[in-house]
Design a protein around this motif. Structure first.
Motif, PDB file in Angstrom:
ATOM      1  N   LEU A 102       0.836  -1.219   0.000  1.00 13.07           N
ATOM      2  CA  LEU A 102       0.000   0.000   0.000  1.00 13.07           C
ATOM      3  C   LEU A 102       0.865   1.261   0.000  1.00 13.07           C
ATOM      4  O   LEU A 102       0.505   2.280  -0.578  1.00 13.07           O
ATOM      5  CB  LEU A 102      -0.925   0.005   1.223  1.00 13.07           C
ATOM      6  N   ALA A 103       2.041   1.167   0.602  1.00 15.12           N
ATOM      7  CA  ALA A 103       2.906   2.350   0.763  1.00 15.12           C
ATOM      8  C   ALA A 103       3.381   2.902  -0.575  1.00 15.12           C
ATOM      9  O   ALA A 103       3.741   4.080  -0.671  1.00 15.12           O
ATOM     10  CB  ALA A 103       4.105   1.989   1.637  1.00 15.12           C
ATOM     11  N   VAL A 104       3.392   2.072  -1.613  1.00 11.75           N
ATOM     12  CA  VAL A 104       3.905   2.546  -2.906  1.00 11.75           C
ATOM     13  C   VAL A 104       2.789   2.888  -3.889  1.00 11.75           C
ATOM     14  O   VAL A 104       3.046   3.135  -5.076  1.00 11.75           O
ATOM     15  CB  VAL A 104       4.879   1.520  -3.525  1.00 11.75           C
ATOM     16  N   ILE A 105       1.547   2.882  -3.415  1.00  8.18           N
ATOM     17  CA  ILE A 105       0.405   3.184  -4.306  1.00  8.18           C
ATOM     18  C   ILE A 105       0.056   4.665  -4.205  1.00  8.18           C
ATOM     19  O   ILE A 105      -0.094   5.214  -3.097  1.00  8.18           O
ATOM     20  CB  ILE A 105      -0.819   2.326  -3.929  1.00  8.18           C
ATOM     21  N   LEU A 107      -8.250   1.765   3.406  1.00  7.80           N
ATOM     22  CA  LEU A 107      -7.587   0.541   3.856  1.00  7.80           C
ATOM     23  C   LEU A 107      -6.271   0.853   4.559  1.00  7.80           C
ATOM     24  O   LEU A 107      -5.981   0.320   5.636  1.00  7.80           O
ATOM     25  CB  LEU A 107      -7.354  -0.403   2.681  1.00  7.80           C
ATOM     26  N   LYS A 108      -5.503   1.757   3.975  1.00 15.41           N
ATOM     27  CA  LYS A 108      -4.198   2.096   4.582  1.00 15.41           C
ATOM     28  C   LYS A 108      -4.393   2.684   5.973  1.00 15.41           C
ATOM     29  O   LYS A 108      -3.733   2.278   6.931  1.00 15.41           O
ATOM     30  CB  LYS A 108      -3.465   3.061   3.657  1.00 15.41           C
ATOM     31  N   ARG A 137      -4.164   2.194  11.839  1.00 21.12           N
ATOM     32  CA  ARG A 137      -4.839   2.446  13.125  1.00 21.12           C
ATOM     33  C   ARG A 137      -4.945   1.153  13.929  1.00 21.12           C
ATOM     34  O   ARG A 137      -4.671   1.124  15.137  1.00 21.12           O
ATOM     35  CB  ARG A 137      -6.243   3.011  12.857  1.00 21.12           C
ATOM     36  N   ALA A 138      -5.267   0.052  13.252  1.00 23.85           N
ATOM     37  CA  ALA A 138      -5.395  -1.237  13.947  1.00 23.85           C
ATOM     38  C   ALA A 138      -4.043  -1.684  14.494  1.00 23.85           C
ATOM     39  O   ALA A 138      -3.936  -2.150  15.633  1.00 23.85           O
ATOM     40  CB  ALA A 138      -5.969  -2.275  12.996  1.00 23.85           C
ATOM     41  N   LEU A 139      -3.005  -1.535  13.702  1.00 29.67           N
ATOM     42  CA  LEU A 139      -1.667  -1.948  14.154  1.00 29.67           C
ATOM     43  C   LEU A 139      -1.187  -1.093  15.314  1.00 29.67           C
ATOM     44  O   LEU A 139      -0.561  -1.588  16.257  1.00 29.67           O
ATOM     45  CB  LEU A 139      -0.675  -1.901  12.986  1.00 29.67           C
ATOM     46  N   SER A 140      -1.515   0.189  15.284  1.00 27.43           N
ATOM     47  CA  SER A 140      -1.050   1.057  16.380  1.00 27.43           C
ATOM     48  C   SER A 140      -1.747   0.685  17.687  1.00 27.43           C
ATOM     49  O   SER A 140      -1.231   0.936  18.772  1.00 27.43           O
ATOM     50  CB  SER A 140      -1.320   2.524  16.043  1.00 27.43           C
ATOM     51  N   ALA A 141      -2.901   0.015  17.557  1.00 30.07           N
ATOM     52  CA  ALA A 141      -3.614  -0.445  18.765  1.00 30.07           C
ATOM     53  C   ALA A 141      -3.290  -1.914  19.071  1.00 30.07           C
ATOM     54  O   ALA A 141      -3.955  -2.554  19.873  1.00 30.07           O
ATOM     55  CB  ALA A 141      -5.126  -0.282  18.544  1.00 30.07           C
ATOM     56  N   GLN A 142      -2.257  -2.459  18.388  1.00 31.90           N
ATOM     57  CA  GLN A 142      -1.841  -3.862  18.542  1.00 31.90           C
ATOM     58  C   GLN A 142      -2.997  -4.850  18.299  1.00 31.90           C
ATOM     59  O   GLN A 142      -3.039  -5.941  18.875  1.00 31.90           O
ATOM     60  CB  GLN A 142      -1.270  -4.144  19.947  1.00 31.90           C
TER      61      GLN A 142
END
Ligand SMILES: Nc1ccn([C@@H]2O[C@H](COP(=O)(O)OP(=O)(O)OP(=O)(O)O)[C@@H](O)[C@H]2O)c(=O)n1
Ligand SMILES: C[C@](O)(CO)[C@H](O)COP(=O)(O)O
Length: 241
Positions: free
Chosen positions: A93-96, A174-175, A180-185
């Motif tokens: 996603l980072a390169v889109i 999606l990004k 956000r989900a990862l930052s909340a583990q």
């Protein structure tokens, strides 16, 4: 073919090691009909005219990709995958550029049996309803919950689905949801679980159970059977046209 036509990009997470497959190489490089599973998967995606770019997330230790002919496909680019599947997806996603590709699909490298029919149903449903969604197949069996070899309870299967891929969402949505989900583990095993974490809705697009994820050793022969069956079905359709 979907009524609304826009350029689409697909992220293909292909950086796994395939532990459960117990093979001598990562499962995405196991061969079916002399072609790697990854090549089968990319070939299905690349044959769709709306798909203009395929971003394959590879392990930085990948020594098999160069033995394929995938770098000859002008739609294909590669990025370094990450520790977990979600990290590999995020790397793609980072390169889109969301202006170039406002919508993105994510499809497992380990799912070579995706049909264009199911792919079109997903794309049509998402673009016409302006809402992300996933391919899914309804559960057929009676479902039990249990552990240590003991049944604890039967789960009502009426509203149970197998989540498949592709899963398709607006790129920015999606990004942001994954970050956000990862930052909340939060535990994120598919794109929809990140979207759910943010409280947003996904469509469930009922689709073929042939779209298996090659995961365990006996899945390889099943995938070969399905691919050969789909090839014969396509030949029959072409002969009737
Ligand atoms: N760090 C990871 C882990 C998985 N995947 C990809 O995500 C897809 C679905 O994951 P899974 O079936 O779990 O593959 P593996 O992780 O390779 O399998 P295992 O869990 O058996 O090791 C696969 O195409 C796999 O290559 C990935 O890109 N990056
Ligand atoms: C994305 C997926 O294929 C949907 O069923 C699944 O979550 C991948 O899970 P895995 O643990 O990486 O196999």
């Amino acid at each position: 073919m979907p009524s609304k036509k826009i350029p689409l990009v697909v992220v293909v997470p292909a950086a796994g090691v395939g532990k459960r497959m117990k093979a001598n190489c990562p499962k995405q490089y196991l061969k079916i009909n002399q072609k790697s599973i990854l090549e089968h998967t990319v070939s299905r995606l690349s044959s769709h005219p709306m798909i203009k770019k395929i971003i394959i997330a590879l392990s930085h230790e990948d020594e098999y990709f160069s033995e394929t002919r995938l770098s000859e496909n002008s739609k294909v680019m590669v990025v370094d995958g990450g520790k977990e599947r979600v990290d590999s997806v995020l790397a793609g996603l980072a390169v889109i550029d969301p202006h170039e590709f406002p919508w993105v699909l994510v499809h497992d490298a380990a799912r070579p049996c995706l049909t264009l029919n199911d792919l079109n149903h997903l794309i049509e449903a998402c673009l016409s309803n302006d809402k992300g969604g996933i391919l899914a197949s309804p559960v057929r069996d009676t479902m039990k919950q249990g552990c240590n070899g003991v049944i604890e309870q039967t789960i009502d299967r009426e509203n149970l689905w197998h989540a498949l891929t592709p899963q398709m969402y607006p790129t920015l949505q999606l990004k942001a949801a994954i970050e956000r989900a990862l930052s909340a583990q939060a535990i994120i095993t598919d794109e929809a679980s990140a979207i759910e974490f943010t409280g947003e809705v996904s469509q469930l697009i009922s689709s073929s159970s042939e779209n298996i994820k090659i995961t365990q050793p006996d899945d390889l022969a099943l995938a070969e059977f399905i691919l050969n069956k789909q090839s014969k079905d396509n030949q029959n359709i072409q002969e009737m046209q």
